[in-house]
Design a protein around this motif. Sequence first.
Motif, mmCIF file in Angstrom:
data_model
loop_
_atom_site.group_PDB
_atom_site.id
_atom_site.type_symbol
_atom_site.label_atom_id
_atom_site.label_comp_id
_atom_site.label_asym_id
_atom_site.label_seq_id
_atom_site.Cartn_x
_atom_site.Cartn_y
_atom_site.Cartn_z
ATOM 1 N N PHE A 63 -32.575 18.934 -1.466
ATOM 2 C CA PHE A 63 -31.208 19.412 -1.732
ATOM 3 C C PHE A 63 -30.840 20.630 -0.633
ATOM 4 O O PHE A 63 -29.793 20.817 -0.620
ATOM 5 C CB PHE A 63 -31.110 19.643 -3.102
ATOM 6 C CG PHE A 63 -30.625 18.520 -3.969
ATOM 7 C CD1 PHE A 63 -29.318 17.864 -3.594
ATOM 8 C CD2 PHE A 63 -31.353 17.484 -4.425
ATOM 9 C CE1 PHE A 63 -29.033 16.689 -4.259
ATOM 10 C CE2 PHE A 63 -31.106 16.477 -5.135
ATOM 11 C CZ PHE A 63 -29.839 16.192 -5.067
ATOM 12 N N TYR A 78 -21.180 16.998 -6.231
ATOM 13 C CA TYR A 78 -22.344 16.457 -6.481
ATOM 14 C C TYR A 78 -22.162 16.132 -7.971
ATOM 15 O O TYR A 78 -21.689 17.024 -8.732
ATOM 16 C CB TYR A 78 -23.487 17.428 -6.350
ATOM 17 C CG TYR A 78 -23.790 17.606 -4.911
ATOM 18 C CD1 TYR A 78 -24.628 16.462 -4.155
ATOM 19 C CD2 TYR A 78 -23.296 18.305 -4.030
ATOM 20 C CE1 TYR A 78 -24.999 16.458 -2.917
ATOM 21 C CE2 TYR A 78 -23.597 18.530 -2.916
ATOM 22 C CZ TYR A 78 -24.453 17.341 -2.058
ATOM 23 O OH TYR A 78 -24.635 17.318 -0.949
ATOM 24 N N THR A 83 -27.899 14.427 -10.266
ATOM 25 C CA THR A 83 -28.798 15.349 -9.516
ATOM 26 C C THR A 83 -29.903 15.782 -10.238
ATOM 27 O O THR A 83 -31.138 15.916 -9.836
ATOM 28 C CB THR A 83 -27.943 16.546 -9.169
ATOM 29 O OG1 THR A 83 -26.798 15.931 -8.556
ATOM 30 C CG2 THR A 83 -28.523 17.317 -8.217
ATOM 31 N N GLY A 129 -30.563 11.228 -5.401
ATOM 32 C CA GLY A 129 -29.936 12.258 -5.133
ATOM 33 C C GLY A 129 -28.875 12.095 -4.300
ATOM 34 O O GLY A 129 -27.550 12.591 -4.377
ATOM 35 N N ILE A 215 -26.028 23.229 -6.410
ATOM 36 C CA ILE A 215 -27.255 23.024 -5.964
ATOM 37 C C ILE A 215 -27.739 24.232 -5.340
ATOM 38 O O ILE A 215 -29.015 24.364 -5.425
ATOM 39 C CB ILE A 215 -26.898 21.888 -4.589
ATOM 40 C CG1 ILE A 215 -26.145 20.741 -4.971
ATOM 41 C CG2 ILE A 215 -28.252 21.695 -3.672
ATOM 42 C CD1 ILE A 215 -27.012 19.589 -5.399
#
Length: 257
Positions: A63, A78, A83, A129, A215
């Motif tokens: 990430f 995202y 995630t 991901g 993230i």
Amino acid sequence: MGHLDHAALGWLTPVLSYAMACTGAALGLRCTVRALAATGSVRRNWLLTAASAIGTGIWTMHFVAMLGFAVSGTDIRYDVPLTLASLLVAMAVVCAGVFAVGHGRDRVRALLLGGLTTGLGVASMHYLGMAAVRLHGEVSYDPVLVGLSVLIAVVAATAALWAALNIRSPVAVTLASLITGAAVSSMHYTGMSAVSVRVTPSGEPLPGATAMQFIFPLAVGLGSYLFITSAFVALSPTAGEREASASAQRPAGHTAH
């Protein structure tokens, strides 16, 4: 076709993500060495620490590298649950691989099984991901490159576990973790080169969180976890060091040589 940029922030993300992968690998190898020297619950705890370190390192690497991923003509968001799922997959699978190796009776079979499990886990973490990426348009994959990235992941994982079992000296652990970091990074960028995006520009707001909202803080948190754990592991004595200090504290006249 949207133009893909894998290093939108310049050299920062590839270098940082490589550093993360290496740190996780080094920590994981160090913990596995500790685990193999211990028994019972102590061994289990070291194996869990090793798995969480390697899992965290790989996920953070992915990430952090994704922070540099940009597609011309669309924003990127995202999907938060996906995630997080990819993080849990990374942890769980690496855990399975590390335990297979830590407790396997037959070394070679344990290694191949652990390597296969961990490698497939790393690959599924990567593609989960990627599945969490939301953008205006559709993402497609080159199957050959996807296959290659999975192969790299399996080979890298097997090599890392082999190193964990056979390597003791700090220099060798450092070397092994640099190589593992490189392998994980090359798997990531191979997987990324398999991606092509057909952008359909749209004014619609995208679902999900931006990289900076979600993230980035998560990567910083996990990165801190890695560094704190590294410090803890580096400072805690190995079984050999404990014995040495115990024998040093015995009266000099009674030491058997």
